[in-house]
Design a protein around this motif. Sequence first.
Motif, PDB file in Angstrom:
ATOM      1  N   GLN A 160       0.818  -1.210   0.000  1.00 39.63           N
ATOM      2  CA  GLN A 160       0.000   0.000   0.000  1.00 39.63           C
ATOM      3  C   GLN A 160       0.861   1.273   0.000  1.00 39.63           C
ATOM      4  O   GLN A 160       0.498   2.279  -0.615  1.00 39.63           O
ATOM      5  CB  GLN A 160      -0.911  -0.013   1.232  1.00 39.63           C
ATOM      6  N   ASN A 168      -6.991   6.771  -6.497  1.00 42.30           N
ATOM      7  CA  ASN A 168      -7.481   5.391  -6.414  1.00 42.30           C
ATOM      8  C   ASN A 168      -7.764   4.810  -7.791  1.00 42.30           C
ATOM      9  O   ASN A 168      -7.693   3.582  -7.984  1.00 42.30           O
ATOM     10  CB  ASN A 168      -8.747   5.338  -5.556  1.00 42.30           C
ATOM     11  N   ARG A 171      -4.875   2.613  -9.131  1.00 43.43           N
ATOM     12  CA  ARG A 171      -4.718   1.314  -8.470  1.00 43.43           C
ATOM     13  C   ARG A 171      -5.837   0.353  -8.875  1.00 43.43           C
ATOM     14  O   ARG A 171      -5.594  -0.827  -9.113  1.00 43.43           O
ATOM     15  CB  ARG A 171      -4.698   1.494  -6.954  1.00 43.43           C
ATOM     16  N   SER A 172      -7.062   0.848  -8.980  1.00 39.34           N
ATOM     17  CA  SER A 172      -8.198  -0.034  -9.302  1.00 39.34           C
ATOM     18  C   SER A 172      -8.165  -0.506 -10.754  1.00 39.34           C
ATOM     19  O   SER A 172      -8.621  -1.609 -11.055  1.00 39.34           O
ATOM     20  CB  SER A 172      -9.517   0.681  -9.006  1.00 39.34           C
ATOM     21  N   ARG A 176      -4.145  -5.560  -9.507  1.00 36.78           N
ATOM     22  CA  ARG A 176      -5.040  -6.555  -8.957  1.00 36.78           C
ATOM     23  C   ARG A 176      -4.562  -6.911  -7.550  1.00 36.78           C
ATOM     24  O   ARG A 176      -3.380  -7.160  -7.345  1.00 36.78           O
ATOM     25  CB  ARG A 176      -5.077  -7.814  -9.840  1.00 36.78           C
ATOM     26  N   HIS A 177      -5.492  -6.934  -6.619  1.00 38.84           N
ATOM     27  CA  HIS A 177      -5.111  -7.196  -5.231  1.00 38.84           C
ATOM     28  C   HIS A 177      -4.826  -8.671  -5.015  1.00 38.84           C
ATOM     29  O   HIS A 177      -5.566  -9.543  -5.449  1.00 38.84           O
ATOM     30  CB  HIS A 177      -6.218  -6.739  -4.273  1.00 38.84           C
ATOM     31  N   LYS A 178      -3.703  -8.934  -4.351  1.00 36.62           N
ATOM     32  CA  LYS A 178      -3.308 -10.288  -3.999  1.00 36.62           C
ATOM     33  C   LYS A 178      -2.947 -10.304  -2.525  1.00 36.62           C
ATOM     34  O   LYS A 178      -2.856  -9.263  -1.871  1.00 36.62           O
ATOM     35  CB  LYS A 178      -2.104 -10.732  -4.845  1.00 36.62           C
ATOM     36  N   GLY A 181       0.089  -8.215  -1.849  1.00 35.03           N
ATOM     37  CA  GLY A 181       0.021  -6.788  -2.148  1.00 35.03           C
ATOM     38  C   GLY A 181      -0.749  -6.547  -3.435  1.00 35.03           C
ATOM     39  O   GLY A 181      -1.624  -7.327  -3.799  1.00 35.03           O
ATOM     40  N   TRP A 182      -0.398  -5.479  -4.144  1.00 36.81           N
ATOM     41  CA  TRP A 182      -1.065  -5.101  -5.392  1.00 36.81           C
ATOM     42  C   TRP A 182      -0.152  -5.417  -6.572  1.00 36.81           C
ATOM     43  O   TRP A 182       0.965  -4.913  -6.654  1.00 36.81           O
ATOM     44  CB  TRP A 182      -1.419  -3.620  -5.377  1.00 36.81           C
ATOM     45  N   GLU A 183      -0.640  -6.245  -7.502  1.00 33.55           N
ATOM     46  CA  GLU A 183       0.168  -6.666  -8.645  1.00 33.55           C
ATOM     47  C   GLU A 183      -0.236  -5.898  -9.896  1.00 33.55           C
ATOM     48  O   GLU A 183      -1.413  -5.787 -10.232  1.00 33.55           O
ATOM     49  CB  GLU A 183       0.005  -8.168  -8.899  1.00 33.55           C
TER      50      GLU A 183
END
Length: 267
Positions: A160, A168, A171-172, A176-178, A181-183
Amino acid sequence: MISPDTLERIVLLTLAKTGIKIRAEDRAKLSQKLSQRIKALALKNDREYLDILSQNCDKHKSEWDHLISFITTGESYFFRDRGQINLLKHHLLPDAIQKNKDSTTLNILSAGCSTGEEVYSLAIILGELIPNLDNWNINLVGVDINIEAISKARKGIYPQWSFRGVENHYRSVYFRHKLEGWEIIESVKKRVKFYQCNLVADEISFFPIGSVDLIICRNVFIYFDRDKIATVLTKFIRTFAARGTINHRTYRITRTRDYPSTGFNLF
């Protein structure tokens, strides 16, 4: 503890090999890390560690990789430095796109890319600036001397904290949230390649000579003395296409057909 004499020799060796100046205020912390490393390697003394760094032995490269991780910062985040991002988004990248509209090829180098946030930010911006991006040959290359940073960049998974100050929306749409973290999504990741590179010692051979449109080297030169800066800039110039541009913090260095290969226009 590592002796002052050995520490000084490592500092000088590091400067010669990488161009990185280790500040006096950072040496106590480095000494502590090196002492821990010597213990982890079960070496008899700090001279044995110095020998590994100095000689071409089996452990030489891997130990330099460890040392580099001690003295370089991995600090980065997406869309860092709004002034630079605006310059890229509204001027430098549109200019490069217009210049290359017939060849539909862009070659961009991020020198000192750390963990990759800057290069992926560029890939995202290019996707927004070029509607028919799939018809273009976009070559985005990030290089860094820190192999741990390069490994993280290739994975493309971020905490984060890497999104501080980022809308935002980005990021959206692009991540993709894993669990870890965010990939970064694959359509962006595939546009970027990452390599370990010592800018002082290694050749910059990721593009054909005379083909690079833009080089970004944010904060890289703060580590170097004047001679090493000149060495790296000379290498950069050899890679440039006509009107290639270096973007470094708050100024640009531009080579045009009107300037010799060793000359820069600073503005």
